[in-house]
Enzyme design. Structure first.
Site, PDB file in Angstrom:
ATOM      1  N   HIS A  58       0.866  -1.196   0.000  1.00 24.99           N
ATOM      2  CA  HIS A  58       0.000   0.000   0.000  1.00 24.99           C
ATOM      3  C   HIS A  58       0.892   1.232   0.000  1.00 24.99           C
ATOM      4  CE1 HIS A  58      -3.921   2.054   1.237  1.00 24.99           C
ATOM      5  NE2 HIS A  58      -3.011   3.028   1.162  1.00 24.99           N
ATOM      6  N   HIS A 113       1.601   5.307  -1.722  1.00 29.17           N
ATOM      7  CA  HIS A 113       1.244   6.495  -2.509  1.00 29.17           C
ATOM      8  C   HIS A 113       2.526   7.100  -3.074  1.00 29.17           C
ATOM      9  CE1 HIS A 113      -2.956   6.700  -1.058  1.00 29.17           C
ATOM     10  NE2 HIS A 113      -2.451   6.192   0.051  1.00 29.17           N
ATOM     11  N   LYS A 125      -9.208  -0.357  -6.026  1.00 30.05           N
ATOM     12  CA  LYS A 125      -9.288   0.310  -4.726  1.00 30.05           C
ATOM     13  C   LYS A 125     -10.661   0.938  -4.512  1.00 30.05           C
ATOM     14  CE  LYS A 125      -7.856   1.965  -0.790  1.00 30.05           C
ATOM     15  NZ  LYS A 125      -6.760   2.929  -0.614  1.00 30.05           N
ATOM     16  N   HIS A 171     -10.606   1.003   1.649  1.00 31.28           N
ATOM     17  CA  HIS A 171     -10.449   2.028   2.676  1.00 31.28           C
ATOM     18  C   HIS A 171     -11.692   1.919   3.555  1.00 31.28           C
ATOM     19  CE1 HIS A 171      -9.031   6.052   4.224  1.00 31.28           C
ATOM     20  NE2 HIS A 171     -10.245   5.944   4.753  1.00 31.28           N
ATOM     21  N   HIS A 177      -4.758  -0.630   5.822  1.00 27.67           N
ATOM     22  CA  HIS A 177      -4.334   0.169   6.988  1.00 27.67           C
ATOM     23  C   HIS A 177      -5.312   0.071   8.167  1.00 27.67           C
ATOM     24  CE1 HIS A 177      -7.076   2.828   4.873  1.00 27.67           C
ATOM     25  NE2 HIS A 177      -6.153   3.277   4.030  1.00 27.67           N
ATOM     26  N   ASP A 187       1.289   2.650   3.603  1.00 32.40           N
ATOM     27  CA  ASP A 187       0.433   3.815   3.380  1.00 32.40           C
ATOM     28  C   ASP A 187       1.267   5.091   3.417  1.00 32.40           C
ATOM     29  OD1 ASP A 187      -1.884   5.237   2.816  1.00 32.40           O
ATOM     30  OD2 ASP A 187      -2.554   5.331   4.901  1.00 32.40           O
TER      31      ASP A 187
END
Length: 381
Positions: free
Chosen positions: A47, A49, A133, A171, A209, A283
């Site tokens: 995970h 970004h 996602k 999420h 997460h 994350d």
């Protein structure tokens, strides 16, 4: 036969085995002078970004240095909603990598109310898109285009994903403003995720997460082959007090937000006892400093440069270094049905100071635990 190794103190450490793979693995622990050294299969980040433009170019090397692969989040502006966009984004990541890097970005699609089953077929055929996602609309950074009605508008897409064994990355928070922000993960499980898995029991899901004991209980009540979770360094090491100690701490603000200490302890216990339901997902979410330190600061913690050091800290404190390699390097690829990495990295018990910030062309990025000294130092040799 018991499998294990000796460390500098000559204490025997039994090593975790992997029944799914039918083979025993040896965690190599050496003493380098007075320092401990771990030799580990190269981990992956499930995970991550990476952003785009100057920010992408500033941060991608931190992940590529020690991770073999990463599941790359699609919440750009505009979001990555099609396979064609995912392929183009992947090319921009590859161009930003250091020379001779072997880092492999695994792409994802951003689920919307308008995503079609045909897009899932294209994604599977592409060979570069590995998951989809789910962002509930308004739940986090750049989630305004996310799902508003998963049961009314997304079931055909999710059914197609189940056919192709493509994971849904969740999420897990509701966005109803009447629900307390600290309860949104629990309510999401009760009202959305649990009913969804009853409707689609063969859908493969990663709850991203996780932050609560409610999530731990839910994950462990599910089929371990179809439901798993990623766990971040911040949710293993910090609780909600970390947002306020010594004044408001914007660089500890992330979504899902940090929770009570009892929840942190529950997650640490779940991860360090060796369950294959949990795996590394940082994350890591970079923002330029001024976008964090402002009246309406962005959510996200930049932990890519320190993540491996912090995971090692957690497992060492729990007396579970023998479980670290499976969490970082085995459980993720096993769940995704991908081969484990074959190269190695090392973690040395050697103190190092985290930089105060990482400058780049548009400003600077403040990492997690900026300016602090960490005990484990990762390297490739």
């Amino acid at each position: 036969m018991q499998v294990g190794c000796y460390v500098a103190t000559r204490a025997w450490i039994p090593l975790q085995t992997s029944p799914d793979k039918g083979s025993r693995r040896r965690l190599v622990v050496r003493s380098a002078g007075s320092r401990m050294e771990l030799s580990l299969t190269r981990p992956d980040d499930w995970h991550l970004h990476l952003r785009e433009g100057d920010l992408l170019r500033a941060v991608v090397s931190h992940s590529a240095r020690h991770f073999g692969r990463a599941i790359v989040m699609p919440n750009l502006k505009p979001p990555i909603t099609t396979t064609a966009a995912a392929v183009a984004y992947r090319q921009s990541i590859l161009k930003a990598l250091p020379p001779d890097s072997g880092f492999d970005p695994l792409m994802t699609l951003y689920l919307t109310d308008n995503t079609s089953p045909e897009e899932i077929k294209l994604a599977r055929k592409s060979g570069v898109v590995f998951a989809v996602k789910l962002y509930p609309a308004g739940a986090t950074t750049n989630s305004q285009d996310g799902v508003t009605d998963i049961f009314g508008k997304c079931l055909p897409v999710l059914e197609e994903m189940a056919k192709h064994n493509m994971p849904l990355l969740v999420h897990g928070e509701v966005t109803d403003p009447n629900i307390d922000i600290f309860d949104r993960e629990r309510v999401f499980i009760e009202t959305i995720l649990s009913p969804l898995l009853i409707k689609l029991p063969h859908l493969k899901v990663v709850m991203e997460h996780i932050t609560t004991m409610d999530a731990v209980k839910f994950i462990e009540s599910c089929n371990e082959d179809s439901v798993a979770a990623t766990v971040t360094p911040q949710h293993l090491l910090l609780n909600r007090n970390s947002l306020f100690q010594g004044g408001l701490q914007p660089h500890n603000y992330c979504l899902p937000v940090l929770k009570r200490e009892i929840h942190r302890q529950a997650i640490v216990s779940a991860v360090t006892r060796g369950s294959n339901r949990y795996f590394l997902g940082t994350d890591s979410a970079p923002h330029e400093r001024q976008k964090k330190e402002c009246p309406c600061g962005c959510a996200g913690i930049y932990n890519a440069p320190v993540a491996l050091s912090l995971y090692a800290k957690v497992f060492e404190q729990a007396g579970a270094l023998d479980k670290l390699e499976a969490f970082m390097s085995f459980n993720g690829p096993d769940f995704y049905g991908l081969p484990r990495n074959t190269s190695k990295i090392k973690l040395r018990k050697s103190p190092w100071k985290v930089p105060d910030s990482y400058p780049y062309t548009s400003g600077e990025i403040v990492p997690m635990f900026a300016g602090e000294t960490l005990e484990w130092f990762p390297s490739d040799n």
